[in-house]
Design an enzyme around this catalytic site. Structure first.
Site, mmCIF file in Angstrom:
data_model
loop_
_atom_site.group_PDB
_atom_site.id
_atom_site.type_symbol
_atom_site.label_atom_id
_atom_site.label_comp_id
_atom_site.label_asym_id
_atom_site.label_seq_id
_atom_site.Cartn_x
_atom_site.Cartn_y
_atom_site.Cartn_z
ATOM 1 N N ASP A 18 0.804 -1.130 0.051
ATOM 2 C CA ASP A 18 0.079 -0.055 0.096
ATOM 3 C C ASP A 18 0.643 1.229 -0.063
ATOM 4 O OD1 ASP A 18 -2.271 1.445 0.174
ATOM 5 O OD2 ASP A 18 -2.783 0.807 1.974
ATOM 6 N N ASN A 66 -10.556 -3.176 -6.512
ATOM 7 C CA ASN A 66 -10.036 -2.356 -7.165
ATOM 8 C C ASN A 66 -10.195 -2.020 -8.485
ATOM 9 O OD1 ASN A 66 -6.456 -3.314 -6.170
ATOM 10 N ND2 ASN A 66 -8.004 -1.793 -5.406
HETATM 11 C C1 FPP Z 1 -2.070 0.150 -3.337
HETATM 12 O O1 FPP Z 1 -1.608 1.416 -3.255
HETATM 13 C C2 FPP Z 1 -1.499 -0.637 -4.404
HETATM 14 C C3 FPP Z 1 -2.306 -1.375 -5.388
HETATM 15 C C4 FPP Z 1 -3.977 -1.090 -5.357
HETATM 16 C C5 FPP Z 1 -1.875 -2.032 -6.432
HETATM 17 C C6 FPP Z 1 -0.433 -2.754 -6.089
HETATM 18 C C7 FPP Z 1 0.089 -2.982 -7.379
HETATM 19 C C8 FPP Z 1 1.543 -2.784 -7.658
HETATM 20 C C9 FPP Z 1 2.639 -2.745 -6.662
HETATM 21 C C10 FPP Z 1 1.966 -2.942 -9.119
HETATM 22 C C11 FPP Z 1 1.695 -4.216 -9.806
HETATM 23 C C12 FPP Z 1 1.949 -5.495 -9.125
HETATM 24 C C13 FPP Z 1 2.547 -6.326 -9.801
HETATM 25 C C14 FPP Z 1 2.954 -7.787 -9.095
HETATM 26 C C15 FPP Z 1 3.133 -6.291 -11.294
HETATM 27 P P1 FPP Z 1 -2.537 2.692 -3.574
HETATM 28 O O2 FPP Z 1 -2.724 2.952 -4.910
HETATM 29 O O3 FPP Z 1 -3.783 2.239 -3.029
HETATM 30 O O4 FPP Z 1 -1.549 3.758 -2.606
HETATM 31 P P2 FPP Z 1 -2.419 5.077 -1.838
HETATM 32 O O5 FPP Z 1 -3.354 4.344 -0.894
HETATM 33 O O6 FPP Z 1 -1.383 5.723 -1.395
HETATM 34 O O7 FPP Z 1 -3.430 5.568 -2.967
#
Ligand code: FPP
Length: 247
Positions: A18, A66
């Site tokens: 996250d 998501n």
């Molecule tokens: C949460 O950060 C992260 C996600 C919803 C996606 C995680 C994906 C990756 C790390 C990249 C793709 C993965 C692979 C394995 C290729 P957020 O966007 O919710 O962060 P925030 O809470 O700060 O907005």
């Protein structure tokens, strides 16, 4: 149930990655740039897990919820997944890491499903190291799917209704072939489990770190593992029972 007593090295670490969006925002960058940096962290963490001796690492890469994000972010994440699978295939083979998935992967874009199938097939015989990607995953849909599959098995006479137990039912979860996570880590200072492996984490130790996922590195993983090592896993028993060697 794994043995009680002081936790030593976790066999299975699950991570809620996250903070990509906040990492990008702090730098005045688009959210997708945070996800792009997050992909680099994935490689770092998979390498670090092997170096530490963690056999299973499960990463929450895309939740069922998501899909409701802005469509350009969803398609950007799918693009990154495709890119990651193409780029990492040779690396996973070189390091003998088996790729597995949990979640409704049949609902992912066709190109991503193709790449997943290719990498899963190419790495399926590696016994030691496992990278599990949770993709289009949510505990509640997983349990609903498992309940349905279990009901079908009962209707077909493959299972007996009176045999219902966690051991039997858990064979219908996506995680049927995986050990339960010993340690659950969430980055970015949030203290929630957000529909991630809710049943499998029943006895997991939890470590929450303020570090944003793109900044997470080997030292952060090691520090979470060290914290795990200071915990006592009791599974409902008392400290005295554990000291006396109860299993
Ligand atoms: C949460 O950060 C992260 C996600 C919803 C996606 C995680 C994906 C990756 C790390 C990249 C793709 C993965 C692979 C394995 C290729 P957020 O966007 O919710 O962060 P925030 O809470 O700060 O907005």
């Amino acid at each position: 149930m794994p043995s009680t007593g002081p936790a030593i090295l976790p066999q299975h670490v699950a991570i809620i990655m996250d903070g990509n969006g906040r990492w990008a925002k702090q730098r005045g960058l688009p959210r997708l740039e945070g996800h792009r940096r997050g992909v680099e962290t994935v490689r770092t963490v998979v390498d670090a897990a092997r170096a530490i001796g963690i056999r299973y690492i499960t990463l929450y890469a895309f939740s069922v919820e998501n899909w409701s994000r802005p469509s350009d972010e969803v398609s950007g994440l799918m693009g990154l997944l495709d890119f990651f699978l193409k780029r990492e295939l040779s690396n996973l083979i070189k390091n003998r890491v088996r790729l597995r998935t949990i979640g409704r992967t049949g609902e992912l874009p066709a190109n991503v499903q193709r790449e997943l199938a290719r990498v899963i097939e190419a790495t399926k015989d590696f016994p030691d190291w496992n990278l599990v990607l949770a993709l289009n995953y949510g505990s509640r849909t997983e349990v609903a799917d498992a309940a349905r599959a279990y009901a079908v098995a009962v209707a077909n006479g493959k299972e007996k209704l009176e045999d219902n137990s966690w051991e039997t039912f858990s064979r219908y979860l996506d995680t049927a072939d995986l050990p339960e996570p010993d340690l659950l880590i969430r980055t970015s200072g949030e203290h929630r489990v957000s529909n991630f492996m809710l049943l499998q984490c029943a006895y997991s130790e939890m470590v929450f770190t303020p570090t944003l996922w793109p900044d997470f590195g080997q030292a952060d993983l090691q520090s979470a593992v060290d914290e795990y090592g200071r915990r006592e896993r009791r599974y409902g028993l008392t400290t005295e029972q554990i000291k006396a060697g109860a299993k």
